[in-house]
Write a protein that holds these residues in place. Structure first.
Motif, PDB file in Angstrom:
ATOM      1  N   ALA A 100     -53.554   7.706 -26.967  1.00  0.00           N
ATOM      2  CA  ALA A 100     -52.659   7.774 -25.808  1.00  0.00           C
ATOM      3  C   ALA A 100     -53.422   7.793 -24.491  1.00  0.00           C
ATOM      4  CB  ALA A 100     -51.765   9.017 -25.917  1.00  0.00           C
ATOM      5  N   ASP A 101     -54.685   8.223 -24.524  1.00  0.00           N
ATOM      6  CA  ASP A 101     -55.471   8.329 -23.296  1.00  0.00           C
ATOM      7  C   ASP A 101     -55.961   6.981 -22.787  1.00  0.00           C
ATOM      8  OD1 ASP A 101     -55.245  11.135 -23.428  1.00  0.00           O
ATOM      9  OD2 ASP A 101     -56.960  11.261 -24.787  1.00  0.00           O
ATOM     10  N   ILE A 102     -56.103   5.999 -23.647  1.00  0.00           N
ATOM     11  CA  ILE A 102     -56.723   4.734 -23.224  1.00  0.00           C
ATOM     12  C   ILE A 102     -55.850   3.512 -23.466  1.00  0.00           C
ATOM     13  CG2 ILE A 102     -59.000   5.705 -23.729  1.00  0.00           C
ATOM     14  CD1 ILE A 102     -59.108   3.756 -26.145  1.00  0.00           C
ATOM     15  N   MET A 103     -54.722   3.658 -24.148  1.00  0.00           N
ATOM     16  CA  MET A 103     -53.930   2.487 -24.510  1.00  0.00           C
ATOM     17  C   MET A 103     -53.257   1.859 -23.296  1.00  0.00           C
ATOM     18  SD  MET A 103     -50.568   4.222 -26.271  1.00  0.00           S
ATOM     19  CE  MET A 103     -49.361   5.136 -25.288  1.00  0.00           C
ATOM     20  N   SER A 104     -53.020   0.554 -23.374  1.00  0.00           N
ATOM     21  CA  SER A 104     -52.210  -0.145 -22.374  1.00  0.00           C
ATOM     22  C   SER A 104     -50.746   0.078 -22.722  1.00  0.00           C
ATOM     23  CB  SER A 104     -52.543  -1.640 -22.379  1.00  0.00           C
ATOM     24  OG  SER A 104     -53.906  -1.850 -22.107  1.00  0.00           O
ATOM     25  N   ARG A 105     -49.942   0.390 -21.730  1.00  0.00           N
ATOM     26  CA  ARG A 105     -48.540   0.752 -21.989  1.00  0.00           C
ATOM     27  C   ARG A 105     -47.558  -0.359 -21.603  1.00  0.00           C
ATOM     28  NH1 ARG A 105     -48.281   6.438 -22.706  1.00  0.00           N
ATOM     29  NH2 ARG A 105     -50.299   7.438 -22.309  1.00  0.00           N
ATOM     30  N   ASP A 106     -47.868  -1.116 -20.559  1.00  0.00           N
ATOM     31  CA  ASP A 106     -46.971  -2.185 -20.111  1.00  0.00           C
ATOM     32  C   ASP A 106     -47.324  -3.457 -20.872  1.00  0.00           C
ATOM     33  OD1 ASP A 106     -45.108  -3.676 -18.772  1.00  0.00           O
ATOM     34  OD2 ASP A 106     -46.317  -3.902 -16.947  1.00  0.00           O
ATOM     35  N   ILE A 107     -46.805  -3.562 -22.081  1.00  0.00           N
ATOM     36  CA  ILE A 107     -47.209  -4.624 -22.993  1.00  0.00           C
ATOM     37  C   ILE A 107     -46.114  -5.679 -23.096  1.00  0.00           C
ATOM     38  CG2 ILE A 107     -47.886  -5.167 -25.356  1.00  0.00           C
ATOM     39  CD1 ILE A 107     -49.933  -3.552 -23.817  1.00  0.00           C
ATOM     40  N   VAL A 108     -46.507  -6.926 -22.998  1.00  0.00           N
ATOM     41  CA  VAL A 108     -45.589  -8.037 -23.225  1.00  0.00           C
ATOM     42  C   VAL A 108     -45.363  -8.150 -24.729  1.00  0.00           C
ATOM     43  CG1 VAL A 108     -45.178 -10.484 -22.889  1.00  0.00           C
ATOM     44  CG2 VAL A 108     -46.529  -9.198 -21.224  1.00  0.00           C
ATOM     45  N   SER A 109     -44.105  -8.200 -25.150  1.00  0.00           N
ATOM     46  CA  SER A 109     -43.785  -8.247 -26.573  1.00  0.00           C
ATOM     47  C   SER A 109     -42.805  -9.377 -26.858  1.00  0.00           C
ATOM     48  CB  SER A 109     -43.199  -6.906 -27.038  1.00  0.00           C
ATOM     49  OG  SER A 109     -41.989  -6.627 -26.365  1.00  0.00           O
ATOM     50  N   ALA A 110     -42.509  -9.551 -28.136  1.00  0.00           N
ATOM     51  CA  ALA A 110     -41.557 -10.579 -28.568  1.00  0.00           C
ATOM     52  C   ALA A 110     -40.623  -9.974 -29.606  1.00  0.00           C
ATOM     53  CB  ALA A 110     -42.301 -11.774 -29.163  1.00  0.00           C
ATOM     54  N   GLU A 111     -39.557 -10.707 -29.910  1.00  0.00           N
ATOM     55  CA  GLU A 111     -38.645 -10.325 -30.980  1.00  0.00           C
ATOM     56  C   GLU A 111     -38.764 -11.351 -32.100  1.00  0.00           C
ATOM     57  OE1 GLU A 111     -34.754 -10.111 -29.319  1.00  0.00           O
ATOM     58  OE2 GLU A 111     -35.155  -8.284 -28.158  1.00  0.00           O
ATOM     59  N   PHE A 112     -38.154 -11.045 -33.224  1.00  0.00           N
ATOM     60  CA  PHE A 112     -38.218 -11.947 -34.374  1.00  0.00           C
ATOM     61  C   PHE A 112     -37.720 -13.343 -33.995  1.00  0.00           C
ATOM     62  CE2 PHE A 112     -36.848 -14.075 -38.175  1.00  0.00           C
ATOM     63  CZ  PHE A 112     -37.722 -13.650 -39.175  1.00  0.00           C
ATOM     64  N   GLY A 113     -36.633 -13.401 -33.206  1.00  0.00           N
ATOM     65  CA  GLY A 113     -36.026 -14.688 -32.877  1.00  0.00           C
ATOM     66  C   GLY A 113     -36.570 -15.351 -31.639  1.00  0.00           C
ATOM     67  N   THR A 114     -37.620 -14.806 -31.023  1.00  0.00           N
ATOM     68  CA  THR A 114     -38.217 -15.461 -29.858  1.00  0.00           C
ATOM     69  C   THR A 114     -38.774 -16.823 -30.259  1.00  0.00           C
ATOM     70  OG1 THR A 114     -38.826 -13.316 -28.899  1.00  0.00           O
ATOM     71  CG2 THR A 114     -39.974 -15.263 -28.059  1.00  0.00           C
ATOM     72  N   SER A 115     -38.458 -17.836 -29.494  1.00  0.00           N
ATOM     73  CA  SER A 115     -38.923 -19.180 -29.851  1.00  0.00           C
ATOM     74  C   SER A 115     -40.439 -19.255 -29.712  1.00  0.00           C
ATOM     75  CB  SER A 115     -38.263 -20.230 -28.959  1.00  0.00           C
ATOM     76  OG  SER A 115     -38.748 -20.142 -27.631  1.00  0.00           O
TER      77      SER A 115
END
Length: 390
Positions: free
Chosen positions: A243-258
């Protein structure tokens, strides 16, 4: 006086109460079911004995020490049966010409030698060999049938009980040896974590010098040493959590993302992976640039741009074998770490196993961040720099 008696006692068991109860319950069920099934299977045969006492000793190893090399299936079945055959042979060859104590010693010594040769050393095997000598008229009359029917049936049944029970209660059995130092890039270089500190060949040399049978496999012993080194590192440099070093604002996707949208998102944010989340924000997979290259047939560089465009473009039909969305090419069930995991635990994963990014989840298994190799390297550098400055 107390110190004298304490010197004769082994150290306190490291297993907690739950593990002790698990092992005890396993032995209870294992012996009970083995006895019942063996009685049913052997009741119509010439074998008058359906359960032998050494099986009780085997149950201690199978349920209390399932990771021991002495408790693996071949060790149990091979050790008991081969020892029984050696003991029975000693009775047939020397029973009428030598005193009983001499035959008993020959049976046990011969059984140990045979188990060493056949790589199935199993302590209860010595008891099986002794049983064939001092078991009385019934055992002597049964001869080799006693071993090939009763001893073999008991051993196989108990092993089957151990496989079922141990795996149902969270103890993998048979114990699979994990070579932690196989280079994931298939090169001759040692993995990074063993390029400094002790090396596998150091352990091999010490074990050869020790020259005794250990009730733990070489790979498990090496793993314990590595974990001990990690603990020592934590104590020396302090504990930094994910938790001390991780990036938090992460771009993610969903299963159905093209695929096209996912690829554009990776290019826009200059990242090499996208965590794939469900509606509850739990991670269900991870998609990387490697996944795009692999599934897009881009292993060769000829015409790579055209191939990538064809792969990303929607087919426009409802039924096609071509992958259309992220969920079809992602890596399912990726390795994750919790927010309270010490970052030192990530070193073997990233340095040796070839992971470039580890998704971080909270106590409810919801995705909360991502740690990359760069994040880990910076944190370890800062901790060493802080220590040097102090």
């Amino acid at each position: 006086m107390r110190a004298f008696f304490d010197s004769w006692l082994p150290s306190a068991p490291t297993a907690n109460r739950r593990e002790q109860l698990r092992a005890s319950a396993g032995a209870l069920l294992g012996i009970l079911l083995t006895s019942l099934l063996s009685h049913v299977l052997l009741q119509n045969t010439h074998a008058s004995i359906f359960l032998v006492a050494p099986i009780g000793a085997s149950s201690v190893l199978l349920f209390a020490l399932p990771a021991s090399p002495l408790a693996q299936p071949w060790s149990v079945v091979g050790g008991n049966v081969i020892s029984g055959l050696v003991g029975t042979a000693c009775v047939h060859w020397f029973g009428d010409s030598l005193p009983l104590p001499v035959v008993a010693g020959m049976a046990c010594g011969g059984a140990i030698a045979a188990m060493f040769v056949m790589r199935c050393l199993h302590p209860p095997g010595g008891a099986v060999a002794l049983t064939t000598v001092i078991g009385g008229p019934a055992v002597h009359a049964a001869g080799f049938e006693f071993v090939l029917m009763t001893v073999m049936a008991d051993s196989i049944l108990l092993v089957l009980m151990a496989i079922t029970y141990n795996n149902l209660t969270g103890r993998g059995y048979p114990h699979v040896q994990q070579n932690a130092h196989v280079n994931p890039h298939a090169t001759k270089d040692a993995v990074p974590t063993v390029r400094l500190g002790f090396k596998p060949e150091d352990l091999d040399a010490v074990l050869k010098q020790h020259n005794q049978v250990l009730d733990i496999s070489r790979d498990d012993l090496e793993s314990l040493f590595m974990q001990t080194e990690q603990r020592a590192y934590q104590r020396r440099f302090g504990i930094i959590h994910c938790a001390d070093i991780m990036s938090r604002d992460i771009v993610s996707a969903e299963f159905g993302t093209s695929l096209e949208d996912a690829w554009q998102a990776m290019r826009k944010h200059r990242v090499v992976c996208l965590p794939v989340l469900n509606r509850a924000c739990r991670i269900i997979g991870i998609v990387t640039q490697t996944d795009f290259l692999h599934h897009g047939g881009l292993d060769s560089y000829g015409g790579i741009r055209q191939q990538l465009r064809r792969f990303l473009r929607k087919s426009g039909v409802t039924h096609t074998e071509k992958a259309e969305v992220v969920g079809q090419i992602m890596t399912h069930h990726p390795t994750t770490a919790r927010v309270d995991t010490p970052i030192i635990d990530l070193v073997p994963l990233m340095a040796d196993s070839g992971f470039h990014h580890i998704p971080i989840v909270d106590e409810e298994q919801r995705f909360v961040g991502l740690i990359t190799q760069s994040d880990l390297l910076a944190a370890l550098y800062e901790s060493r720099f802080a220590e040097a400055a102090a």
